[in-house]
Design an enzyme around this catalytic site. Structure first.
Site, PDB file in Angstrom:
ATOM      1  N   GLY A 148       0.806  -1.220   0.000  1.00 29.81           N
ATOM      2  CA  GLY A 148       0.000   0.000   0.000  1.00 29.81           C
ATOM      3  C   GLY A 148       0.834   1.262   0.000  1.00 29.81           C
ATOM      4  O   GLY A 148       0.533   2.234   0.707  1.00 29.81           O
ATOM      5  N   ARG A 198      -1.536   1.038  -5.094  1.00 29.82           N
ATOM      6  CA  ARG A 198      -1.717   2.126  -6.062  1.00 29.82           C
ATOM      7  C   ARG A 198      -0.405   2.613  -6.663  1.00 29.82           C
ATOM      8  O   ARG A 198      -0.398   3.318  -7.664  1.00 29.82           O
ATOM      9  CB  ARG A 198      -2.425   3.296  -5.384  1.00 29.82           C
ATOM     10  CG  ARG A 198      -1.535   4.109  -4.479  1.00 29.82           C
ATOM     11  CD  ARG A 198      -2.300   5.123  -3.681  1.00 29.82           C
ATOM     12  NE  ARG A 198      -3.162   4.455  -2.721  1.00 29.82           N
ATOM     13  CZ  ARG A 198      -4.249   5.006  -2.179  1.00 29.82           C
ATOM     14  NH1 ARG A 198      -4.594   6.230  -2.506  1.00 29.82           N
ATOM     15  NH2 ARG A 198      -4.986   4.351  -1.312  1.00 29.82           N
ATOM     16  N   TYR A 240     -12.799   9.916   0.784  1.00 26.87           N
ATOM     17  CA  TYR A 240     -11.635   9.887   1.671  1.00 26.87           C
ATOM     18  C   TYR A 240     -11.095  11.270   2.017  1.00 26.87           C
ATOM     19  O   TYR A 240     -10.041  11.359   2.642  1.00 26.87           O
ATOM     20  CB  TYR A 240     -10.477   9.120   0.994  1.00 26.87           C
ATOM     21  CG  TYR A 240     -10.737   7.685   0.674  1.00 26.87           C
ATOM     22  CD1 TYR A 240     -11.423   6.850   1.530  1.00 26.87           C
ATOM     23  CD2 TYR A 240     -10.251   7.138  -0.512  1.00 26.87           C
ATOM     24  CE1 TYR A 240     -11.642   5.510   1.225  1.00 26.87           C
ATOM     25  CE2 TYR A 240     -10.449   5.806  -0.838  1.00 26.87           C
ATOM     26  CZ  TYR A 240     -11.146   5.000   0.045  1.00 26.87           C
ATOM     27  OH  TYR A 240     -11.351   3.686  -0.268  1.00 26.87           O
ATOM     28  N   CYS A 285     -25.399  16.365  -8.893  1.00 25.08           N
ATOM     29  CA  CYS A 285     -26.308  17.109  -8.031  1.00 25.08           C
ATOM     30  C   CYS A 285     -25.979  16.856  -6.554  1.00 25.08           C
ATOM     31  O   CYS A 285     -26.775  16.316  -5.797  1.00 25.08           O
ATOM     32  CB  CYS A 285     -27.746  16.706  -8.339  1.00 25.08           C
ATOM     33  SG  CYS A 285     -28.963  17.852  -7.672  1.00 25.08           S
ATOM     34  N   TYR A 341      -8.203   3.341  -8.229  1.00 22.48           N
ATOM     35  CA  TYR A 341      -9.464   3.487  -7.502  1.00 22.48           C
ATOM     36  C   TYR A 341     -10.410   4.522  -8.081  1.00 22.48           C
ATOM     37  O   TYR A 341     -11.463   4.758  -7.504  1.00 22.48           O
ATOM     38  CB  TYR A 341      -9.205   3.773  -6.015  1.00 22.48           C
ATOM     39  CG  TYR A 341      -8.307   2.740  -5.390  1.00 22.48           C
ATOM     40  CD1 TYR A 341      -8.758   1.437  -5.223  1.00 22.48           C
ATOM     41  CD2 TYR A 341      -6.999   3.026  -5.035  1.00 22.48           C
ATOM     42  CE1 TYR A 341      -7.934   0.460  -4.691  1.00 22.48           C
ATOM     43  CE2 TYR A 341      -6.162   2.051  -4.510  1.00 22.48           C
ATOM     44  CZ  TYR A 341      -6.639   0.778  -4.340  1.00 22.48           C
ATOM     45  OH  TYR A 341      -5.819  -0.192  -3.820  1.00 22.48           O
TER      46      TYR A 341
END
Length: 461
Positions: free
Chosen positions: A276, A321, A362, A389, A419
């Site tokens: 990560g 990522r 997040y 909206c 993501y």
């Protein structure tokens, strides 16, 4: 942050922005660490990616669109494969998965993590070798486990006692001996957002180390002798820059491994420390290179193995990522520019939270730049928002853009490879954007743009 009667979104009143954000000397300048490696601002002022003008890409493929720099993606795969040469490097399918990317991962020699039947289906459809896959997830169904066994998935990371029982029953029925790792919740507080920190005790993943469940799970698998216990798995979270957490996690997991050895005389051969690793979304982020991460983590594992009198296990790492995240930018067209009473300038684009939910979900920060031209105007602090909206439909909370920003301008947001498409939705019935791979002066669609016909095809009325 000042209190504001309209709520937290309005609490940062004025043209200040966050403390780390500085007014740029040149609003056209690119910060290299934020962008895919082939992105440049050409002499004419527009951005190029993979040798192709973003204006040409917008004309050919429309906006919004995710633009994937294939050379950048491949180079990041090679960086991690080279740095962790003695380890298995797993690409996180959940970050972004499509058949073309799966084939790149395969060609570059990486392994692949999947965490659902759908991700497994994509990987198999792309021809990825199942023996180089790992199957994650806290609630794998019998159907998903059956498919994993039938496909010959290399390892399954078990996450609960119920899953051990399910998998044991299926393996017995099929007369198979699947390889498994036990996911251990090590109680490490990763310095990241609560929702992407995964090793503290109060969350859904894994077996608690402190409570003894992880030890019990390993002993159960060894004693039943149906599944092949290969090792332990730890994952402390995502968007992590500090390796100190890995040191604590490694120590605790290896202490458990020594405890298992002492109880059953078995020294487990594999160790997955997760990963990560963080990437640069803004100038406040300072990610480490793959080489630096490898040096630090290998040193941690060697040191902790020596302390526990264990042989160094085969290491697996999951960069997350850090592989695909920096390889993609999202290209938008600006539709509305609105100055709200000197409080803030809102720049509205033709996408938003349906193609990037992370800012709303997040409180993630992003950067942006005008992409189709250069500007000599002074920088102004703006907020880039979407067309949905929702007042919380924010793409970039604070960014300096040229004061002459106007409808029709192209705007690029870097760091959207992980993501964003994976979490994309059809909120407000907005079709999801395409993913366009760019390389050597040419582009190809690898995930096509959704259409209204696609939306209506699911509506059986």
């Amino acid at each position: 942050m000042r209190a504001h009667e309209a709520g937290a979104l309005h609490g940062d009143l004025g043209q200040r922005g966050p403390a780390w954000l500085r007014t740029p000397h040149d609003v056209n300048a690119l910060v290299p660490q934020l962008w895919p490696r082939t992105v440049i601002r050409a002499e004419a002022g527009h951005l190029e990616i993979g040798g192709v003008s973003v204006a040409a890409l917008a004309e050919q493929h429309g906006t919004p669109a995710y633009l994937l720099d294939e050379d950048d993606l491949r180079s990041r795969c090679r960086d991690f494969a080279s740095a962790f040469a003695e380890a298995d490097v797993f690409y996180a399918g959940k970050s972004f998965l499509c058949k073309a990317v799966v084939r790149v991962i395969d060609e570059e020699g990486l392994f692949l993590d999947v965490c659902s039947g759908g991700e497994l289906a994509v990987a198999l459809a792309a021809g990825f070798p199942p023996e180089r896959m790992g199957f994650h997830g806290n609630n794998k169904s019998v159907r998903e486990l059956t498919r994993a066994l039938d496909a010959g998935v290399g390892r399954i990371i078990v996450d609960s006692f119920q899953e051990i029982d399910r998998l044991t029953a299926l393996a017995t029925e099929k007369q198979q001996r699947p390889q498994v790792l036990v996911r251990v919740t090590v109680g490490v507080e990763a310095h990241t957002h609560e929702f992407i920190a995964t090793a503290h005790e109060d969350q859904k993943f894994g077996f608690s180390l402190a409570g003894g469940a992880a030890y019990q799970a390993a002993i159960k698998i060894l004693d039943e002798d149906v599944l092949e216990l290969r090792g332990l798995h730890s994952h402390i979270g995502s968007q992590i820059f500090d390796t100190n957490g890995f040191e604590v996690a490694a120590r605790r997991v290896l202490e458990l491994q020594a405890q298992i050895r002492d109880a059953r005389g078995v020294e487990l051969p594999d160790l997955d420390l997760g990963g990560g690793f963080g990437i640069a979304y803004t100038t406040q982020d300072d990610p480490s290179s793959a080489g630096d991460l490898a040096k630090r983590i290998n040193k941690i594992v060697e040191s902790e193995c020596e302390l526990a009198s264990l042989r160094k296990p085969k290491l697996s790492i999951e960069p997350g990522r850090a592989i695909v995240g920096p390889s993609v930018l999202t290209l938008y067209e600006i539709g509305t520019v609105k100055d709200v009473d000197g409080i803030r300038t809102y720049v509205s684009v033709d996408g938003g939270m349906s193609d990037n939910i992370r800012t709303a979900l997040y409180d993630a920060s992003y950067s942006a730049t005008i992409a189709g031209r250069a500007s000599v105007a002074e920088p102004i602090l703006a907020r880039v928002v979407g067309k949905h909206c929702e007042s919380g439909d924010i793409v970039v909370k604070d960014e300096f853009l040229p004061a002459d920003v106007q409808p029709g301008d192209l705007l690029a947001v870097p760091g959207t490879g992980a993501y964003c498409r994976s979490m994309a939705s059809n909120y407000n019935h907005v079709p999801r954007p395409p993913v366009v791979a760019v390389r050597d002066g040419a582009s190809r669609v690898i995930v096509r743009r959704e259409t209204e016909d696609d939306l209506l095809a699911l509506d059986v009325g």
